[in-house]
Design a protein around this motif. Structure first.
Motif, short mmCIF file in Angstrom:
data_model
loop_
_atom_site.label_atom_id
_atom_site.label_comp_id
_atom_site.label_asym_id
_atom_site.label_seq_id
_atom_site.Cartn_x
_atom_site.Cartn_y
_atom_site.Cartn_z
N GLY A 109 0.83 -1.21 0.00
CA GLY A 109 0.00 0.00 0.00
C GLY A 109 0.85 1.25 0.00
O GLY A 109 2.07 1.20 0.22
N PRO A 110 0.22 2.40 -0.24
CA PRO A 110 0.98 3.65 -0.42
C PRO A 110 1.28 4.40 0.87
O PRO A 110 1.91 5.45 0.81
N PHE A 111 0.84 3.90 2.02
CA PHE A 111 0.91 4.73 3.22
C PHE A 111 1.99 4.31 4.22
O PHE A 111 2.02 4.79 5.35
N PHE A 163 -8.60 7.44 7.69
CA PHE A 163 -7.49 8.09 6.99
C PHE A 163 -6.18 7.82 7.71
O PHE A 163 -6.13 7.79 8.95
N TYR A 164 -5.10 7.71 6.91
CA TYR A 164 -3.76 7.63 7.50
C TYR A 164 -3.29 9.05 7.83
O TYR A 164 -3.74 10.02 7.20
N ASP A 165 -2.37 9.14 8.78
CA ASP A 165 -1.87 10.47 9.18
C ASP A 165 -1.35 11.26 7.99
O ASP A 165 -1.59 12.46 7.87
N HIS A 198 -12.82 -0.33 8.28
CA HIS A 198 -12.61 -0.28 6.82
C HIS A 198 -12.51 1.18 6.38
O HIS A 198 -12.96 2.08 7.09
N TYR A 199 -11.89 1.40 5.23
CA TYR A 199 -11.77 2.77 4.69
C TYR A 199 -11.64 2.66 3.17
O TYR A 199 -11.20 1.64 2.66
N PRO A 200 -12.02 3.73 2.45
CA PRO A 200 -11.89 3.68 0.99
C PRO A 200 -10.46 3.99 0.55
O PRO A 200 -9.80 4.83 1.16
N ASN A 219 -13.72 0.12 -0.91
CA ASN A 219 -13.25 -0.07 0.48
C ASN A 219 -12.19 -1.15 0.62
O ASN A 219 -12.24 -2.19 -0.04
N ARG A 220 -11.27 -0.86 1.53
CA ARG A 220 -10.34 -1.88 1.99
C ARG A 220 -10.93 -2.48 3.26
O ARG A 220 -11.43 -1.76 4.14
N ALA A 221 -10.85 -3.80 3.38
CA ALA A 221 -11.28 -4.45 4.62
C ALA A 221 -10.39 -3.95 5.75
O ALA A 221 -9.20 -3.69 5.56
N ALA A 222 -11.00 -3.82 6.96
CA ALA A 222 -10.29 -3.25 8.12
C ALA A 222 -9.03 -4.07 8.44
O ALA A 222 -9.10 -5.30 8.56
N HIS A 223 -7.92 -3.37 8.64
CA HIS A 223 -6.65 -4.08 8.85
C HIS A 223 -5.62 -3.21 9.57
O HIS A 223 -5.72 -1.98 9.57
N ILE A 224 -4.64 -3.89 10.12
CA ILE A 224 -3.41 -3.24 10.62
C ILE A 224 -2.27 -3.76 9.76
O ILE A 224 -2.20 -4.97 9.49
N HIS A 225 -1.39 -2.86 9.33
CA HIS A 225 -0.22 -3.26 8.54
C HIS A 225 0.96 -3.63 9.45
O HIS A 225 1.19 -2.96 10.46
N PHE A 226 1.70 -4.64 9.03
CA PHE A 226 2.95 -5.02 9.72
C PHE A 226 4.04 -5.31 8.68
O PHE A 226 3.76 -5.96 7.67
C1 BEZ Z 1 -3.54 0.38 2.20
O1 BEZ Z 1 -3.85 -0.62 2.78
O2 BEZ Z 1 -3.08 1.27 2.88
C2 BEZ Z 1 -3.75 0.49 0.72
C3 BEZ Z 1 -3.36 -0.54 -0.11
C4 BEZ Z 1 -3.53 -0.43 -1.48
C5 BEZ Z 1 -4.10 0.71 -2.02
C6 BEZ Z 1 -4.50 1.75 -1.19
C7 BEZ Z 1 -4.33 1.64 0.20
#
Ligand code: BEZ
Ligand code: FE
Length: 296
Positions: A109-111, A163-165, A198-200, A219-226
């Protein structure tokens, strides 16, 4: 006799891909030849199947032009296009074939932001006070079940507004819902955060329009990145998803894998919130990340 011009097959509808690929010079690298030949063959096959009108072909060119215009240092609309077409996840799958016991990869992902500072175990990542409290007690082990000490773990997630920071500079505190941890001798690390929602994905550009015109959820399914990185092991880029998210089956970028759906337990009694600073009630997540020993 002087040099003879090379002779190439003439273009025809039937032999179109052949006519293009025949012009690749003999001394071109085999990998470049393989890639261009395959792309031309598949592109021509798609055009033959679709039989676009000139207007449709121009619309496709306009779409790609808009996609390019949407890109800057912070926004990569072509990667987003690759994400929603499932290509990012396919490239990831091809490059991360692992034994079944190892934690699976998913999309970066981009964040992701490099250089997040290392925090003490127990730190609260939530700096804006929004969302349902979550306690994460995690472990990193190898495929033999041995703890992996000194693994560096990057964690990031969207806030409770989705939203991400980095999408809301000046609105969210800098570094909100991000942290880096180093595992202890038992492979453990723990922190406090919020239950993700979840968030778009960014959908104000051509990719968002494409999803809408296809009747697909942004929408992205609700998640935490690691991201888990440890010497002597294959690094893992992954998520933990909530099991109750309504978008698990229609994640916009196909990032959901069954093994990555976590167990979020609701802890309601104050006594179970044993660690200082842990809210009651709270959600509890206890993931184990399994790293493959480096095969190289
Ligand atoms: C994310 O999970 O942050 C993300 C992944 C792919 C596209 C946009 C957001
Ligand atoms: Fe995300």
């Amino acid at each position: 006799m002087g040099n003879r011009a090379p002779s190439y097959p003439l273009f025809s509808e039937r032999r179109s891909a052949l006519a293009v690929n025949a012009r690749i010079a003999p001394d071109v690298s085999p990998r470049l030849r393989e890639i261009v030949t395959a792309v031309v063959e598949h592109l021509h096959a798609a055009v033959k199947q679709i039989e676009p009108t000139h207007e449709e072909w121009l619309a496709a060119i306009r779409f790609l032009t808009e996609t390019g215009h949407m890109c800057d240092e912070w926004r990569q609309e072509f990667i987003l296009l690759s994400d929603v077409l499932g290509v990012s996840m396919l490239v990831d799958a091809i490059n991360h074939r692992r034994p079944g016991s190892a934690t699976e990869n998913t999309i970066l992902g981009p964040f992701f932001v490099a250089g997040t500072p290392v925090l003490e175990h127990g730190a609260n990542l939530c700096l804006d006070g929004k969302g349902e409290p979550l306690l994460v007690r995690a472990r990193v082990v190898d495929t033999d079940g041995q703890p992996v000490a000194n693994a560096v773990v990057d964690v990031w997630q969207a806030n409770d507004d989705g939203f991400y920071d980095v999408q809301q500079t000046g609105i969210q505190p800098r570094g909100n819902l991000r942290g880096k941890f180093v595992t202890d001798a038992g492979g453990a690390f723990w922190f406090r955060s919020i239950k993700p929602r979840h968030y778009p994905i960014p959908n104000d550009g051509p990719v968002g329009k494409l999803l809408a015109s296809l009747g697909r959820s942004p929408n992205r399914a609700a998640h935490i990145h690691f991201i888990i990185d440890a010497a002597g092991h294959e690094p893992v880029i992954t998520h933990v998803f909530t099991p109750d998210c309504p978008y698990l089956a229609e994640d916009a970028v196909f990032g959901v894998k069954k093994s990555l759906i976590g167990d979020f337990e609701r802890v309601a009694d104050a006594a179970s919130a044993a660690k200082p600073g842990v809210d009651s009630p709270h959600w509890l997540l206890e993931p184990t990340f399994v790293l493959q020993n480096n095969v190289r």
